[in-house]
Motif scaffolding. Structure first.
Motif, mmCIF file in Angstrom:
data_model
loop_
_atom_site.group_PDB
_atom_site.id
_atom_site.type_symbol
_atom_site.label_atom_id
_atom_site.label_comp_id
_atom_site.label_asym_id
_atom_site.label_seq_id
_atom_site.Cartn_x
_atom_site.Cartn_y
_atom_site.Cartn_z
ATOM 1 N N TYR A 83 12.439 -7.252 0.156
ATOM 2 C CA TYR A 83 12.234 -6.434 1.352
ATOM 3 C C TYR A 83 12.975 -5.097 1.291
ATOM 4 O O TYR A 83 12.834 -4.275 2.204
ATOM 5 C CB TYR A 83 12.705 -7.192 2.598
ATOM 6 C CG TYR A 83 11.840 -8.377 2.967
ATOM 7 C CD1 TYR A 83 10.575 -8.196 3.516
ATOM 8 C CD2 TYR A 83 12.304 -9.679 2.781
ATOM 9 C CE1 TYR A 83 9.784 -9.277 3.861
ATOM 10 C CE2 TYR A 83 11.515 -10.772 3.122
ATOM 11 C CZ TYR A 83 10.255 -10.562 3.657
ATOM 12 O OH TYR A 83 9.471 -11.637 3.991
ATOM 13 N N HIS A 84 13.740 -4.872 0.246
ATOM 14 C CA HIS A 84 14.564 -3.659 0.152
ATOM 15 C C HIS A 84 13.901 -2.531 -0.623
ATOM 16 O O HIS A 84 14.484 -1.448 -0.754
ATOM 17 C CB HIS A 84 15.902 -3.995 -0.522
ATOM 18 C CG HIS A 84 15.775 -4.469 -1.935
ATOM 19 N ND1 HIS A 84 15.056 -5.583 -2.289
ATOM 20 C CD2 HIS A 84 16.283 -3.961 -3.115
ATOM 21 C CE1 HIS A 84 15.126 -5.759 -3.594
ATOM 22 N NE2 HIS A 84 15.856 -4.794 -4.111
ATOM 23 N N VAL A 85 12.669 -2.751 -1.120
ATOM 24 C CA VAL A 85 12.032 -1.767 -1.987
ATOM 25 C C VAL A 85 10.807 -1.164 -1.305
ATOM 26 O O VAL A 85 9.836 -1.878 -1.003
ATOM 27 C CB VAL A 85 11.607 -2.407 -3.330
ATOM 28 C CG1 VAL A 85 11.097 -1.329 -4.279
ATOM 29 C CG2 VAL A 85 12.761 -3.180 -3.952
ATOM 30 N N PRO A 86 10.791 0.144 -1.069
ATOM 31 C CA PRO A 86 9.618 0.790 -0.469
ATOM 32 C C PRO A 86 8.409 0.699 -1.392
ATOM 33 O O PRO A 86 8.538 0.621 -2.614
ATOM 34 C CB PRO A 86 10.060 2.246 -0.289
ATOM 35 C CG PRO A 86 11.547 2.236 -0.415
ATOM 36 C CD PRO A 86 11.889 1.086 -1.299
ATOM 37 N N GLU A 87 7.233 0.755 -0.810
ATOM 38 C CA GLU A 87 6.006 0.623 -1.589
ATOM 39 C C GLU A 87 5.877 1.719 -2.634
ATOM 40 O O GLU A 87 5.437 1.465 -3.761
ATOM 41 C CB GLU A 87 4.795 0.634 -0.656
ATOM 42 C CG GLU A 87 3.458 0.390 -1.365
ATOM 43 C CD GLU A 87 3.417 -0.960 -2.085
ATOM 44 O OE1 GLU A 87 2.756 -1.034 -3.143
ATOM 45 O OE2 GLU A 87 4.056 -1.923 -1.603
ATOM 46 N N TYR A 88 6.272 2.937 -2.289
ATOM 47 C CA TYR A 88 6.126 4.023 -3.270
ATOM 48 C C TYR A 88 7.026 3.797 -4.476
ATOM 49 O O TYR A 88 6.687 4.182 -5.602
ATOM 50 C CB TYR A 88 6.397 5.382 -2.615
ATOM 51 C CG TYR A 88 7.842 5.735 -2.402
ATOM 52 C CD1 TYR A 88 8.557 6.463 -3.355
ATOM 53 C CD2 TYR A 88 8.516 5.352 -1.236
ATOM 54 C CE1 TYR A 88 9.881 6.798 -3.158
ATOM 55 C CE2 TYR A 88 9.836 5.667 -1.027
ATOM 56 C CZ TYR A 88 10.520 6.392 -1.986
ATOM 57 O OH TYR A 88 11.840 6.707 -1.787
ATOM 58 N N ARG A 89 8.187 3.159 -4.247
ATOM 59 C CA ARG A 89 9.051 2.828 -5.368
ATOM 60 C C ARG A 89 8.415 1.748 -6.239
ATOM 61 O O ARG A 89 8.467 1.799 -7.467
ATOM 62 C CB ARG A 89 10.405 2.340 -4.868
ATOM 63 C CG ARG A 89 11.273 3.399 -4.238
ATOM 64 C CD ARG A 89 11.890 4.290 -5.277
ATOM 65 N NE ARG A 89 12.904 5.158 -4.690
ATOM 66 C CZ ARG A 89 13.423 6.214 -5.291
ATOM 67 N NH1 ARG A 89 13.016 6.537 -6.504
ATOM 68 N NH2 ARG A 89 14.334 6.960 -4.709
ATOM 69 N N LYS A 90 7.817 0.756 -5.615
ATOM 70 C CA LYS A 90 7.156 -0.311 -6.367
ATOM 71 C C LYS A 90 6.066 0.260 -7.258
ATOM 72 O O LYS A 90 5.931 -0.130 -8.436
ATOM 73 C CB LYS A 90 6.570 -1.348 -5.411
ATOM 74 C CG LYS A 90 7.601 -2.119 -4.610
ATOM 75 C CD LYS A 90 6.922 -3.085 -3.645
ATOM 76 C CE LYS A 90 7.930 -3.783 -2.757
ATOM 77 N NZ LYS A 90 7.285 -4.682 -1.764
#
Length: 305
Positions: free
Chosen positions: A169-176
């Motif tokens: 839950y700590h990772v934004p979608e754009y980072r993924k």
């Protein structure tokens, strides 16, 4: 493995071809450093950096960079060739060793590091659901939950949002999306999924969690996530992984990234090894032959340079 042990993994500097052996070692790794010194005829300097959770990242990296820079600048005072320095570390120290080598890429005024030795390193804090994390979640001495707990203590000073970080839950979608080309179970060879792997259910980032621990999802503390322009300038690499280790896939993914960027990699995989096995290479009735073999493989790499 207790918190103090994980956060105090030492960063040895191995100097090939020194006139004599000298030591600045810490008790927890003294046997390992002495073995490397004796068997490879190298000088070993072990850096005792400040510890978490009292000191947050990047304090540890700053200590290691300062020590490495000083040694590279003063190597002749120790009777060694600054062009023959190897940076090495295990576990958390493996992460720091990788970050030191990446940081030195931007320091052309210093002698170039000859090689890096990364022993079951932790190289990212984005995905705690890779196959090795699932397969080895309850394998001593580094459990999956403990690995995330130590990482939070190290990077954030406390272990708040531990469960949320484990689920992603700590990772934004754009980072993924940005990291998918490097950090993905699809990049791991199929044989390492033989013990079972279940792709996790995708989750959305929770802003409160991200804001509290956002240092976990940026490249500054995750060597695996650095850009190709940095990776392709790295030195020859010796990388050690263990089958029964939650950090195994961090090593496998970094190996692929280095090879994709034409960095020579010597890889030793300990098929029946667990996290920390090299520390048991010479412990009497607690000795593991695979640990001794791993040590000797590293010595062979050092001698080959």
């Amino acid at each position: 493995m207790c918190l103090s042990e994980f956060t105090s993994q030492k960063l040895p500097l191995l100097v090939k071809g020194g006139a004599s052996s000298s030591f600045m070692v810490v008790a927890g790794h003294e046997d390992i450093c002495r073995y490397f010194t004796k068997e490879s005829e190298s000088v070993v300097v072990s850096v005792e950096y400040c510890l978490a959770p009292e000191n947050r990242f990047p304090a540890q990296l700053n200590d290691c960079l300062a020590a490495t820079t000083h040694f590279l600048e003063t190597a002749e005072d120790y009777g060694v060739d600054s062009g023959r320095v190897i940076v090495a570390g295990d576990s958390a120290g493996g992460q720091l060793a990788a970050l030191v080598c990446q940081s030195l890429v931007s320091r052309p005024e210093l002698a170039k590091v000859c090689a890096q030795i990364l022993i079951y390193p932790g190289l990212q804090a984005v995905d705690f659901n890779l196959p090795s994390y699932q397969q080895n979640r309850a394998v001593p001495i580094l459990f999956r939950k403990r690995a995330a707990f130590y990482t939070l203590q190290y990077m954030n000073g406390d272990a708040s949002f531990l469960e949320e970080v484990l689920e992603g839950y700590h990772v934004p979608e754009y980072r993924k999306q940005q990291y998918r080309k490097w950090l993905c179970a699809d990049k791991i060879p199929i044989q390492f999924k033989a013990r079972g792997y279940k792709p996790p259910v995708p989750v959305s980032c929770v802003n409160e969690v991200y804001e509290a621990v956002k240092g976990l999802s940026v490249p500054d503390g995750s060597p695996l996530l650095v850009e190709d322009a940095v990776l392709r300038q790295l030195p020859k690499t010796c990388l050690v992984t263990c089958e029964y280790d939650v950090l195994r896939d961090d090593g496998l993914l970094y190996k692929k990234r280095l090879e994709d960027n034409k960095v020579p990699v010597t890889w030793y995989h300990i098929a029946n090894g667990f996290h920390g096995i090299l520390s048991f290479f010479d412990k009497g009735w607690l000795t593991f032959p695979s640990g001794k073999k791993g040590m000797d493989n590293i010595v062979s790499f050092i001698k080959s340079l």
